[in-house]
Design a protein around this motif. Structure first.
Motif, short mmCIF file in Angstrom:
data_model
loop_
_atom_site.label_atom_id
_atom_site.label_comp_id
_atom_site.label_asym_id
_atom_site.label_seq_id
_atom_site.Cartn_x
_atom_site.Cartn_y
_atom_site.Cartn_z
N ASP A 213 0.80 -1.22 0.00
CA ASP A 213 0.00 0.00 0.00
C ASP A 213 0.84 1.27 0.00
O ASP A 213 0.53 2.22 -0.72
CB ASP A 213 -0.94 0.01 1.21
N CYS A 214 1.90 1.31 0.81
CA CYS A 214 2.71 2.53 0.88
C CYS A 214 4.14 2.33 0.38
O CYS A 214 4.94 3.26 0.40
CB CYS A 214 2.74 3.08 2.30
N GLN A 215 4.46 1.11 -0.04
CA GLN A 215 5.78 0.77 -0.59
C GLN A 215 6.92 0.88 0.41
O GLN A 215 8.09 0.95 0.04
CB GLN A 215 6.10 1.64 -1.82
N THR A 216 6.60 0.88 1.71
CA THR A 216 7.62 0.95 2.75
C THR A 216 8.30 -0.41 2.94
O THR A 216 7.62 -1.44 2.96
CB THR A 216 7.00 1.39 4.10
N HIS A 217 9.62 -0.41 3.08
CA HIS A 217 10.38 -1.59 3.46
C HIS A 217 10.62 -1.48 4.97
O HIS A 217 11.14 -0.48 5.44
CB HIS A 217 11.73 -1.66 2.73
N CYS A 218 10.24 -2.50 5.71
CA CYS A 218 10.44 -2.43 7.16
C CYS A 218 10.62 -3.83 7.74
O CYS A 218 10.32 -4.83 7.10
CB CYS A 218 9.27 -1.72 7.84
N THR A 219 11.13 -3.87 8.95
CA THR A 219 11.30 -5.12 9.68
C THR A 219 10.28 -5.13 10.81
O THR A 219 10.24 -4.22 11.63
CB THR A 219 12.72 -5.23 10.25
N VAL A 220 9.46 -6.18 10.83
CA VAL A 220 8.33 -6.23 11.77
C VAL A 220 8.27 -7.59 12.45
O VAL A 220 8.86 -8.57 11.98
CB VAL A 220 7.01 -5.96 11.03
N PRO A 221 7.54 -7.70 13.58
CA PRO A 221 7.38 -9.00 14.24
C PRO A 221 6.68 -9.99 13.32
O PRO A 221 5.73 -9.65 12.61
CB PRO A 221 6.51 -8.66 15.45
N PHE A 222 7.15 -11.23 13.34
CA PHE A 222 6.55 -12.27 12.52
C PHE A 222 5.31 -12.83 13.21
O PHE A 222 5.31 -13.09 14.41
CB PHE A 222 7.56 -13.40 12.29
N MET A 227 1.61 -9.70 8.89
CA MET A 227 2.70 -8.82 9.30
C MET A 227 2.28 -7.37 9.00
O MET A 227 1.98 -7.04 7.85
CB MET A 227 4.00 -9.15 8.57
N LYS A 228 2.26 -6.55 10.03
CA LYS A 228 1.74 -5.19 9.91
C LYS A 228 2.84 -4.20 9.52
O LYS A 228 3.88 -4.14 10.16
CB LYS A 228 1.10 -4.78 11.23
N CYS A 229 2.57 -3.41 8.48
CA CYS A 229 3.51 -2.40 8.04
C CYS A 229 3.69 -1.35 9.14
O CYS A 229 2.71 -0.82 9.68
CB CYS A 229 3.01 -1.73 6.76
N SER A 230 4.92 -1.04 9.47
CA SER A 230 5.18 -0.03 10.50
C SER A 230 5.02 1.38 9.97
O SER A 230 5.02 2.34 10.72
CB SER A 230 6.60 -0.20 11.06
N GLY A 231 4.86 1.50 8.65
CA GLY A 231 4.69 2.81 8.06
C GLY A 231 3.25 3.28 8.04
O GLY A 231 2.93 4.36 8.54
N CYS A 232 2.35 2.45 7.48
CA CYS A 232 0.95 2.88 7.34
C CYS A 232 -0.03 2.02 8.11
O CYS A 232 -1.23 2.32 8.13
CB CYS A 232 0.56 2.91 5.86
N SER A 234 -0.88 -1.10 7.42
CA SER A 234 -1.56 -2.06 6.57
C SER A 234 -0.99 -3.47 6.78
O SER A 234 0.18 -3.65 7.07
CB SER A 234 -1.38 -1.67 5.10
N TYR A 235 -1.87 -4.46 6.63
CA TYR A 235 -1.43 -5.85 6.64
C TYR A 235 -1.26 -6.39 5.22
O TYR A 235 -1.00 -7.58 5.03
CB TYR A 235 -2.43 -6.71 7.40
#
Length: 250
Positions: A213-222, A227-232, A234-235
């Motif tokens: 949705d927002c094209q963010t690359h991030c590291t999140v809990p598995f 896995m929820k985007c830390s930017g917007c 979104s799942y």
């Protein structure tokens, strides 16, 4: 004389079109194209046959012989005869659209007539209607089926969009962006994940994701549920690599 209830599954009209390509008579171009190995050019139609008196005559709204009205609506550019659906001819689209006209506007960049509430409230994609529907692969621009404008700006037939929704598919087939407002769904998923802890061996595992949705690359809990985007928030994310084991902090 009023229009009579003749026609085909596509249009209600009291005449047959004489195809300029093969001189055969068909109720409409769609009926012609379904039976012939070529397509009819609606703009080149010159003659029609009255379904009441069978008089062959120039394309016009009222029969020159028996006075029957061939269609409540008639366009002398598209040679479209049909029941009144408040149609109008859009010069920029080059074809007739179902109205009323005042409820639509022509977006120059998208090159398509859109509902007035989308003016300044949609993402433009240049000549988007000139692409086929990514679900059924049929033409959108000249289709008699309405178009659904997705948040990403891509188009689907409304019927294809409805079929996707019934099947639980919520992403654009072209760019994978969410096809609607998913805020409530993400809230429900937040609750479900909070109530479903992962086994101890996965408590500190993370994963790299790309948000569609927002094209963010991030590291999140598995988590197996998402896995929820830390930017917007979104799942609608895709894993970008394997699991990363994080050492627990003391």
């Amino acid at each position: 004389m009023a229009a009579s209830a003749f026609g085909c599954e596509h249009y209600l009209r009291s005449c047959l079109l004489k195809a300029p390509c093969c001189s055969k008579l068909y109720v409409c171009r769609l009926c012609h194209d379904a039976k012939e190995n070529h397509q009819m050019d609606r703009f080149k139609v010159k003659e029609i046959e009255c379904s009441i008196c069978n008089r062959i005559q120039k394309a016009q709204q009222i029969c020159e012989c028996c006075g029957i009205k061939f269609g409540e609506y008639y366009c002398d550019i598209c040679h479209l005869f049909d029941k009144d659906q408040q149609q109008y001819h859009c010069e920029q689209c080059g074809i007739c659209r179902i109205g009323p006209k005042e409820k639509y506007f022509h977006c120059v960049k998208c090159n398509l007539c859109l509902a007035s509430d989308l003016r300044g409230n949609h993402k433009c994609v240049e000549n988007v209607s000139r692409q086929n529907c990514p679900v059924c692969m049929e033409d959108i621009h000249t289709s008699r089926i309405g178009a659904q404008v997705l948040p990403c700006g891509h188009l689907l037939h409304k019927t294809c969009y409805e079929d996707m929704s019934k099947m639980g598919v919520y992403r654009c087939p072209l760019c994978m962006h969410s096809a609607g407002d998913m805020a409530r769904c993400w809230e429900e998923l937040d609750k479900e994940i909070s109530q479903t802890p992962m086994p101890s061996e996965y408590q500190n595992v993370t994963v790299k994701v790309l948000c569609n949705d927002c094209q963010t690359h991030c590291t999140v809990p598995f988590h197996v549920l998402g896995m929820k985007c830390s930017g917007c928030g979104s799942y609608n994310t895709a894993r970008d690599g394997g699991l990363i084991n994080q050492e627990p902090q003391e």
